[in-house]
Design a protein around this motif. Structure first.
Motif, PDB file in Angstrom:
ATOM      1  N   PHE A   1       0.842  -1.206   0.016  1.00  0.00           N
ATOM      2  CA  PHE A   1       0.018   0.214   0.074  1.00  0.00           C
ATOM      3  C   PHE A   1       0.834   1.337  -0.177  1.00  0.00           C
ATOM      4  O   PHE A   1       0.602   2.202  -0.622  1.00  0.00           O
ATOM      5  CB  PHE A   1      -0.903  -0.027   1.412  1.00  0.00           C
ATOM      6  N   GLU A   2       1.819   1.332   0.749  1.00  0.00           N
ATOM      7  CA  GLU A   2       2.783   2.423   0.988  1.00  0.00           C
ATOM      8  C   GLU A   2       3.445   2.785  -0.422  1.00  0.00           C
ATOM      9  O   GLU A   2       3.713   3.985  -0.572  1.00  0.00           O
ATOM     10  CB  GLU A   2       3.682   2.125   1.977  1.00  0.00           C
ATOM     11  N   ASP A   3       3.587   1.775  -1.161  1.00  0.00           N
ATOM     12  CA  ASP A   3       4.434   1.966  -2.314  1.00  0.00           C
ATOM     13  C   ASP A   3       3.453   2.581  -3.589  1.00  0.00           C
ATOM     14  O   ASP A   3       4.114   3.168  -4.497  1.00  0.00           O
ATOM     15  CB  ASP A   3       5.181   0.606  -2.980  1.00  0.00           C
TER      16      ASP A   3
ATOM     17  N   ILE B   1      -6.535   5.274   0.346  1.00  0.00           N
ATOM     18  CA  ILE B   1      -6.961   5.636   1.701  1.00  0.00           C
ATOM     19  C   ILE B   1      -6.631   4.605   2.525  1.00  0.00           C
ATOM     20  O   ILE B   1      -6.981   3.510   2.642  1.00  0.00           O
ATOM     21  CB  ILE B   1      -8.650   5.886   1.554  1.00  0.00           C
ATOM     22  N   PRO B   2      -5.665   5.052   3.600  1.00  0.00           N
ATOM     23  CA  PRO B   2      -5.576   4.041   4.727  1.00  0.00           C
ATOM     24  C   PRO B   2      -6.711   3.681   5.651  1.00  0.00           C
ATOM     25  O   PRO B   2      -7.590   4.664   5.796  1.00  0.00           O
ATOM     26  CB  PRO B   2      -4.448   4.696   5.555  1.00  0.00           C
ATOM     27  N   SER B   3      -6.814   2.463   5.848  1.00  0.00           N
ATOM     28  CA  SER B   3      -7.962   2.004   6.807  1.00  0.00           C
ATOM     29  C   SER B   3      -7.626   2.604   8.040  1.00  0.00           C
ATOM     30  O   SER B   3      -6.623   2.665   8.659  1.00  0.00           O
ATOM     31  CB  SER B   3      -7.806   0.527   6.754  1.00  0.00           C
ATOM     32  N   ARG B   4      -8.956   3.078   8.706  1.00  0.00           N
ATOM     33  CA  ARG B   4      -8.848   3.740  10.249  1.00  0.00           C
ATOM     34  C   ARG B   4      -9.028   2.469  10.958  1.00  0.00           C
ATOM     35  O   ARG B   4      -8.474   2.830  12.291  1.00  0.00           O
ATOM     36  CB  ARG B   4     -10.067   4.650  10.140  1.00  0.00           C
TER      37      ARG B   4
ATOM     38  N   ARG C   1      -3.842  -2.256   6.391  1.00  0.00           N
ATOM     39  CA  ARG C   1      -4.327  -2.547   5.151  1.00  0.00           C
ATOM     40  C   ARG C   1      -4.941  -1.112   4.746  1.00  0.00           C
ATOM     41  O   ARG C   1      -5.043  -0.266   5.709  1.00  0.00           O
ATOM     42  CB  ARG C   1      -5.413  -3.449   4.625  1.00  0.00           C
ATOM     43  N   GLY C   2      -5.107  -0.786   3.403  1.00  0.00           N
ATOM     44  CA  GLY C   2      -5.647   0.484   2.772  1.00  0.00           C
ATOM     45  C   GLY C   2      -6.609   0.155   1.495  1.00  0.00           C
ATOM     46  O   GLY C   2      -6.724  -0.872   1.054  1.00  0.00           O
TER      47      GLY C   2
ATOM     48  N   ILE D   1      -5.608  -3.342  -0.229  1.00  0.00           N
ATOM     49  CA  ILE D   1      -4.064  -3.778  -0.296  1.00  0.00           C
ATOM     50  C   ILE D   1      -3.592  -3.575   1.136  1.00  0.00           C
ATOM     51  O   ILE D   1      -3.491  -2.781   1.704  1.00  0.00           O
ATOM     52  CB  ILE D   1      -3.480  -2.736  -1.199  1.00  0.00           C
ATOM     53  N   ARG D   2      -2.833  -4.637   1.025  1.00  0.00           N
ATOM     54  CA  ARG D   2      -1.981  -4.685   2.492  1.00  0.00           C
ATOM     55  C   ARG D   2      -0.965  -3.742   2.737  1.00  0.00           C
ATOM     56  O   ARG D   2      -0.319  -3.320   1.652  1.00  0.00           O
ATOM     57  CB  ARG D   2      -1.235  -6.126   2.857  1.00  0.00           C
TER      58      ARG D   2
END
Length: 155
Positions: A5-7, A113-116, A121-122, A147-148
């Motif tokens: 996710f970060e990438d 969008i990051p999961s709250r 994941r996001g 996505i993890r």
């Protein structure tokens, strides 16, 4: 698409796939899942705006998915980070797909969008366009993917 996710970068684009549409596959898919006359024979399609045998839109989506999964398999870690999808938005069938067409895909990351509630994941929204051999878009959709995030390094 990169693995974690970060990438993933909003605006990132990719072109991939090659899918040759066959008459046998169009009829086979339609016979099982969308048995309307214009998906089953030239005669059934003749009095319609298709004029000849046309693939089901659902079949076009399935061909897009086959190209997408093949692309994922080409990229290390992508299948590991994918947690599937929660849906699609704005699915559009823009032009008929016919036997003999050769399809490919283009994708663009629209949003992440990051999961709250689940920090591992996001959600990523990706626009995919299916394009025929004449460079004409035949289908668009926005996938809503889970996505993890990158796992913590135990070292």
């Amino acid at each position: 698409m990169t693995a974690w996710f970060e990438d993933i970068e909003v605006g990132a684009k990719d072109s991939f796939g090659r899918y040759e549409v066959t008459r046998e596959e169009v009829i086979g898919f339609a016979s099982k899942y969308d048995a309307q006359p214009f998906h089953l024979s030239d005669e059934g399609a003749a009095p319609t705006h298709f004029r000849r045998l046309a693939a089901s839109g659902w079949h076009t989506g399935s061909m897009m998915m086959a190209m997408t999964v093949a692309r994922m398999q080409e990229r290390p870690g992508v299948q590991e980070s994918s947690l599937g999808a929660i849906g699609i938005d704005e699915l559009r069938w823009l032009r008929p797909v016919y036997p003999g067409d050769i399809l490919r895909c283009e994708s663009e990351v629209l949003e992440k969008i990051p999961s709250r509630s689940k920090p591992d994941r996001g959600v990523v929204r990706v626009l995919t366009t299916v394009i025929n051999q004449d460079d004409a878009p035949v289908m668009t959709m926005i996938a809503i993917l889970i996505i993890r995030t990158r796992p913590d390094d135990p070292a």
